[in-house]
Design a protein around this motif. Structure first.
Motif, PDB file in Angstrom:
ATOM      1  N   LEU A  99      46.573  23.872 -18.017  1.00 55.53           N
ATOM      2  CA  LEU A  99      45.441  24.749 -17.204  1.00 55.53           C
ATOM      3  C   LEU A  99      45.267  24.547 -15.824  1.00 55.53           C
ATOM      4  O   LEU A  99      45.351  25.671 -15.007  1.00 55.53           O
ATOM      5  CB  LEU A  99      44.214  24.618 -17.684  1.00 55.53           C
ATOM      6  N   ARG A 100      45.835  23.897 -15.266  1.00 51.27           N
ATOM      7  CA  ARG A 100      44.621  23.167 -14.028  1.00 51.27           C
ATOM      8  C   ARG A 100      45.465  21.989 -13.694  1.00 51.27           C
ATOM      9  O   ARG A 100      44.791  21.555 -12.923  1.00 51.27           O
ATOM     10  CB  ARG A 100      42.929  23.105 -13.840  1.00 51.27           C
ATOM     11  N   GLY A 101      46.379  21.231 -14.635  1.00 49.65           N
ATOM     12  CA  GLY A 101      47.318  20.639 -13.769  1.00 49.65           C
ATOM     13  C   GLY A 101      46.507  19.168 -14.226  1.00 49.65           C
ATOM     14  O   GLY A 101      46.438  18.073 -13.279  1.00 49.65           O
ATOM     15  N   VAL A 102      45.228  19.022 -14.445  1.00 50.21           N
ATOM     16  CA  VAL A 102      44.369  18.277 -14.737  1.00 50.21           C
ATOM     17  C   VAL A 102      45.031  16.142 -15.523  1.00 50.21           C
ATOM     18  O   VAL A 102      44.847  16.948 -16.480  1.00 50.21           O
ATOM     19  CB  VAL A 102      42.677  17.808 -14.794  1.00 50.21           C
ATOM     20  N   GLU A 103      45.217  15.297 -15.048  1.00 50.31           N
ATOM     21  CA  GLU A 103      46.394  14.098 -16.255  1.00 50.31           C
ATOM     22  C   GLU A 103      44.666  13.572 -16.956  1.00 50.31           C
ATOM     23  O   GLU A 103      43.106  13.894 -16.427  1.00 50.31           O
ATOM     24  CB  GLU A 103      46.426  13.700 -15.311  1.00 50.31           C
ATOM     25  N   THR A 104      44.505  13.346 -18.029  1.00 47.57           N
ATOM     26  CA  THR A 104      43.997  12.770 -19.013  1.00 47.57           C
ATOM     27  C   THR A 104      44.655  11.034 -18.849  1.00 47.57           C
ATOM     28  O   THR A 104      45.648  10.969 -18.773  1.00 47.57           O
ATOM     29  CB  THR A 104      43.648  13.170 -19.924  1.00 47.57           C
ATOM     30  N   VAL A 105      43.501  10.130 -18.352  1.00 43.49           N
ATOM     31  CA  VAL A 105      43.762   8.228 -18.763  1.00 43.49           C
ATOM     32  C   VAL A 105      42.712   7.900 -19.949  1.00 43.49           C
ATOM     33  O   VAL A 105      41.568   8.214 -19.882  1.00 43.49           O
ATOM     34  CB  VAL A 105      43.197   7.929 -17.149  1.00 43.49           C
ATOM     35  N   PHE A 106      43.630   7.508 -20.908  1.00 45.22           N
ATOM     36  CA  PHE A 106      42.918   7.122 -22.164  1.00 45.22           C
ATOM     37  C   PHE A 106      42.102   5.328 -22.342  1.00 45.22           C
ATOM     38  O   PHE A 106      43.630   4.634 -21.612  1.00 45.22           O
ATOM     39  CB  PHE A 106      43.440   7.134 -23.044  1.00 45.22           C
ATOM     40  N   LEU A 107      40.713   5.191 -21.979  1.00 42.74           N
ATOM     41  CA  LEU A 107      40.848   3.548 -21.945  1.00 42.74           C
ATOM     42  C   LEU A 107      40.898   3.092 -22.895  1.00 42.74           C
ATOM     43  O   LEU A 107      39.248   3.694 -23.902  1.00 42.74           O
ATOM     44  CB  LEU A 107      39.919   3.556 -21.015  1.00 42.74           C
TER      45      LEU A 107
END
Length: 158
Positions: free
Chosen positions: A109-117
């Motif tokens: 949708l917006r090029g937002v990345e997700t980081v999982f911890l």
């Protein structure tokens, strides 16, 4: 400036959330704790109460702010505030199965990345649902939540 969003309903905020957000603050210049309303659930605390509690908990953590997310898409919220990433804590494989489709959607949708911890093992069993259930049945949740949340839960019990 690297800005990340840690979204959630935080109903209530628990130590697993606190630990992930504190670690996120070490990875990004700015972290916005985005307090959302989950319209599919009945909240224990109002949005205003959840924002107040989170603001108190994170007051002394540099680079961390708290904001209401509103009813829109997380990807749009990130775009509006200039955040390039979402950070989510994962307790187990079920969390991963739930979060990956949302991560892919936010990127599309917006090029937002997700980081999982990964969750700190001592908090891997803690969830807002568990806290609410243990509390509602008269159990002690003080080790699972910050002090301000424990006090507010105690007030609700009275």
């Amino acid at each position: 400036m690297r800005r990340a969003v840690c979204p959630g309903s935080f109903d209530p905020l628990h130590m697993g959330h606190v630990e992930v957000i504190a670690r996120t603050a070490g990875l990004f210049d700015e972290v916005v704790v985005a307090v959302a309303t989950n319209y599919s659930k009945t909240s224990m605390f109002s949005l205003e109460d959840r924002i107040e509690m989170a603001s108190e908990v994170f007051r002394g953590l540099d680079g961390v702010s708290v904001a209401p997310m509103g009813a829109g898409l997380l990807a749009d919220f990130c775009h509006e505030i200039g955040a390039s990433a979402v950070v989510k804590g994962l307790r187990n494989g079920s969390d991963l199965d739930y979060e990956v489709p949302m991560a892919v959607t936010n990127r599309a949708l917006r090029g937002v990345e997700t980081v999982f911890l990964p969750a700190e093992p001592r908090f891997a069993h803690v969830s807002s649902t568990i806290v609410r259930e243990v509390h509602s049945l008269g159990g002690d949740v003080r080790d699972m939540v910050p002090g301000v949340v424990a006090r507010r839960l105690g007030a609700k019990r009275r």
